[in-house]
Design a protein around this motif. Sequence first.
Motif, PDB file in Angstrom:
ATOM      1  N   ASP A  84      16.529   7.107   1.693  1.00 15.52           N
ATOM      2  CA  ASP A  84      15.442   6.182   1.394  1.00 15.52           C
ATOM      3  C   ASP A  84      14.116   6.819   1.783  1.00 15.52           C
ATOM      4  O   ASP A  84      13.970   7.334   2.895  1.00 15.52           O
ATOM      5  CB  ASP A  84      15.610   4.881   2.187  1.00 15.52           C
ATOM      6  CG  ASP A  84      16.803   4.060   1.728  1.00 15.52           C
ATOM      7  OD1 ASP A  84      16.760   3.545   0.610  1.00 15.52           O
ATOM      8  OD2 ASP A  84      17.768   3.958   2.513  1.00 15.52           O
ATOM      9  N   ARG A  86       9.614   6.169   1.265  1.00 17.40           N
ATOM     10  CA  ARG A  86       8.565   5.253   0.834  1.00 17.40           C
ATOM     11  C   ARG A  86       7.249   6.009   0.729  1.00 17.40           C
ATOM     12  O   ARG A  86       6.921   6.812   1.603  1.00 17.40           O
ATOM     13  CB  ARG A  86       8.415   4.091   1.821  1.00 17.40           C
ATOM     14  CG  ARG A  86       7.461   3.008   1.352  1.00 17.40           C
ATOM     15  CD  ARG A  86       7.419   1.840   2.311  1.00 17.40           C
ATOM     16  NE  ARG A  86       6.460   2.004   3.393  1.00 17.40           N
ATOM     17  CZ  ARG A  86       6.757   1.883   4.679  1.00 17.40           C
ATOM     18  NH1 ARG A  86       7.972   1.610   5.057  1.00 17.40           N
ATOM     19  NH2 ARG A  86       5.809   2.046   5.602  1.00 17.40           N
ATOM     20  N   TYR A  87       6.522   5.745  -0.356  1.00 15.20           N
ATOM     21  CA  TYR A  87       5.215   6.355  -0.562  1.00 15.20           C
ATOM     22  C   TYR A  87       4.187   5.244  -0.696  1.00 15.20           C
ATOM     23  O   TYR A  87       4.481   4.170  -1.234  1.00 15.20           O
ATOM     24  CB  TYR A  87       5.212   7.232  -1.818  1.00 15.20           C
ATOM     25  CG  TYR A  87       6.274   8.308  -1.794  1.00 15.20           C
ATOM     26  CD1 TYR A  87       6.055   9.510  -1.124  1.00 15.20           C
ATOM     27  CD2 TYR A  87       7.491   8.111  -2.421  1.00 15.20           C
ATOM     28  CE1 TYR A  87       7.027  10.496  -1.090  1.00 15.20           C
ATOM     29  CE2 TYR A  87       8.482   9.088  -2.387  1.00 15.20           C
ATOM     30  CZ  TYR A  87       8.244  10.276  -1.723  1.00 15.20           C
ATOM     31  OH  TYR A  87       9.215  11.238  -1.676  1.00 15.20           O
ATOM     32  N   GLU A  88       2.973   5.525  -0.225  1.00 13.10           N
ATOM     33  CA  GLU A  88       1.907   4.539  -0.294  1.00 13.10           C
ATOM     34  C   GLU A  88       0.623   5.201  -0.777  1.00 13.10           C
ATOM     35  O   GLU A  88       0.381   6.378  -0.490  1.00 13.10           O
ATOM     36  CB  GLU A  88       1.673   3.903   1.077  1.00 13.10           C
ATOM     37  CG  GLU A  88       2.907   3.218   1.644  1.00 13.10           C
ATOM     38  CD  GLU A  88       2.668   2.610   3.014  1.00 13.10           C
ATOM     39  OE1 GLU A  88       1.498   2.297   3.322  1.00 13.10           O
ATOM     40  OE2 GLU A  88       3.640   2.454   3.777  1.00 13.10           O
ATOM     41  N   ILE A  98       2.816   0.477  -3.215  1.00 12.51           N
ATOM     42  CA  ILE A  98       3.946   0.941  -2.413  1.00 12.51           C
ATOM     43  C   ILE A  98       5.068   1.337  -3.368  1.00 12.51           C
ATOM     44  O   ILE A  98       5.417   0.579  -4.277  1.00 12.51           O
ATOM     45  CB  ILE A  98       4.441  -0.141  -1.438  1.00 12.51           C
ATOM     46  CG1 ILE A  98       3.369  -0.440  -0.382  1.00 12.51           C
ATOM     47  CG2 ILE A  98       5.739   0.291  -0.763  1.00 12.51           C
ATOM     48  CD1 ILE A  98       3.760  -1.563   0.574  1.00 12.51           C
ATOM     49  N   GLU A 100       9.046   2.662  -3.451  1.00 17.11           N
ATOM     50  CA  GLU A 100      10.299   2.907  -2.751  1.00 17.11           C
ATOM     51  C   GLU A 100      11.196   3.762  -3.636  1.00 17.11           C
ATOM     52  O   GLU A 100      11.309   3.512  -4.838  1.00 17.11           O
ATOM     53  CB  GLU A 100      11.006   1.594  -2.420  1.00 17.11           C
ATOM     54  CG  GLU A 100      10.278   0.751  -1.386  1.00 17.11           C
ATOM     55  CD  GLU A 100      10.996  -0.538  -1.067  1.00 17.11           C
ATOM     56  OE1 GLU A 100      10.782  -1.072   0.028  1.00 17.11           O
ATOM     57  OE2 GLU A 100      11.754  -1.027  -1.934  1.00 17.11           O
ATOM     58  N   THR A 127       1.967   7.543   5.004  1.00 17.91           N
ATOM     59  CA  THR A 127       2.810   6.397   5.302  1.00 17.91           C
ATOM     60  C   THR A 127       2.031   5.382   6.132  1.00 17.91           C
ATOM     61  O   THR A 127       1.307   5.757   7.065  1.00 17.91           O
ATOM     62  CB  THR A 127       4.069   6.839   6.067  1.00 17.91           C
ATOM     63  OG1 THR A 127       4.794   7.790   5.266  1.00 17.91           O
ATOM     64  CG2 THR A 127       4.974   5.656   6.361  1.00 17.91           C
ATOM     65  N   SER A 131       0.513  -0.365   3.676  1.00 16.45           N
ATOM     66  CA  SER A 131       1.525  -1.393   3.943  1.00 16.45           C
ATOM     67  C   SER A 131       0.980  -2.551   4.772  1.00 16.45           C
ATOM     68  O   SER A 131       1.534  -3.659   4.739  1.00 16.45           O
ATOM     69  CB  SER A 131       2.748  -0.778   4.625  1.00 16.45           C
ATOM     70  OG  SER A 131       2.390  -0.142   5.827  1.00 16.45           O
ATOM     71  N   ARG A 136       6.394  -7.885   4.803  1.00 18.29           N
ATOM     72  CA  ARG A 136       7.777  -7.530   4.496  1.00 18.29           C
ATOM     73  C   ARG A 136       8.633  -8.773   4.688  1.00 18.29           C
ATOM     74  O   ARG A 136       8.675  -9.349   5.786  1.00 18.29           O
ATOM     75  CB  ARG A 136       8.237  -6.414   5.428  1.00 18.29           C
ATOM     76  CG  ARG A 136       9.585  -5.796   5.089  1.00 18.29           C
ATOM     77  CD  ARG A 136       9.546  -5.043   3.798  1.00 18.29           C
ATOM     78  NE  ARG A 136      10.663  -4.106   3.694  1.00 18.29           N
ATOM     79  CZ  ARG A 136      11.131  -3.673   2.538  1.00 18.29           C
ATOM     80  NH1 ARG A 136      10.609  -4.095   1.398  1.00 18.29           N
ATOM     81  NH2 ARG A 136      12.129  -2.805   2.506  1.00 18.29           N
ATOM     82  N   TRP A 201       8.246  -6.504  -0.580  1.00 18.29           N
ATOM     83  CA  TRP A 201       6.871  -6.389  -0.090  1.00 18.29           C
ATOM     84  C   TRP A 201       6.008  -7.382  -0.853  1.00 18.29           C
ATOM     85  O   TRP A 201       5.948  -7.330  -2.080  1.00 18.29           O
ATOM     86  CB  TRP A 201       6.325  -4.977  -0.305  1.00 18.29           C
ATOM     87  CG  TRP A 201       6.976  -3.915   0.529  1.00 18.29           C
ATOM     88  CD1 TRP A 201       7.999  -3.093   0.153  1.00 18.29           C
ATOM     89  CD2 TRP A 201       6.643  -3.556   1.871  1.00 18.29           C
ATOM     90  NE1 TRP A 201       8.317  -2.239   1.181  1.00 18.29           N
ATOM     91  CE2 TRP A 201       7.500  -2.496   2.248  1.00 18.29           C
ATOM     92  CE3 TRP A 201       5.693  -4.020   2.780  1.00 18.29           C
ATOM     93  CZ2 TRP A 201       7.450  -1.895   3.500  1.00 18.29           C
ATOM     94  CZ3 TRP A 201       5.641  -3.416   4.036  1.00 18.29           C
ATOM     95  CH2 TRP A 201       6.505  -2.376   4.391  1.00 18.29           C
TER      96      TRP A 201
END
Length: 249
Positions: A84, A86-88, A98, A100, A127, A131, A136, A201
């Motif tokens: 897994d 995650r990019y932002e 965001i 995933e 990261t 967010s 979440r 999200w």
Amino acid sequence: MAGHSQFKNIMHRKGAQDARRARQFARLIREITVSARHGLPDPAANPRLRAAVTAARQANMPKDTVDRAIKKAAGAGGGDDYVDVRYEGYGPAGVAVIVEALTDNRNRTASDVRTAFNKYGGALGETNSVSFLFSRLGVIRYPAAAASADDMLEAAIEAGAENAESDHEGHEVTCPIEDFFAVRDALETRFGAPDTARLDWRPTTSLTLDEDHAAGVLKLLDALEEFDDVQNVYANFDIPEAVMQKFSS
């Protein structure tokens, strides 16, 4: 010529639909693979795998395809090792995004995502760079026929959820992530398996986009969702109905 053009348009649409379906199946298989490998290969004893199998069933994935993915993940070697990530970042007009992904090659996926941001007027950040603009949450959805709005709200509150909203399309229950599995299991015991149950999200604030900025943001999101590694894309924007009608006309 008109008939030929119409046939080509139909074939193009069918090809696009087939491609989307293939990408959807590939993403579901990845989620099944990771879920089975990181827990027991039994949906009844593995909440994440159970949710993945439910999603595959709703996408009309053949049962033998699901079973093969589970067996492959549980077997020796288990095939590709997905992780897994995650990019932002920010898209056009400062829209927070965001992404995933499940990938077996972090460098490839990061490069693909960065290229999409750069091409469509955005910028990939670090990261946790956006967010903080989202919450979440656990999100559990049921069809409208599963229960009345009052019964769903009562059951959701008893299970520890924060809220339940209902309309003619269905019910959506939201809860803190630490209570997600307990709420989902309690609702499943009472109403059966949900349509979807996942961590999501949700933006705490949203930007309203005009036509030009909306077009740019949608191009970015479409480009990101084209990548096989990308599982989900979230962004904090609203598009007025009048602008959406221009895109669909």
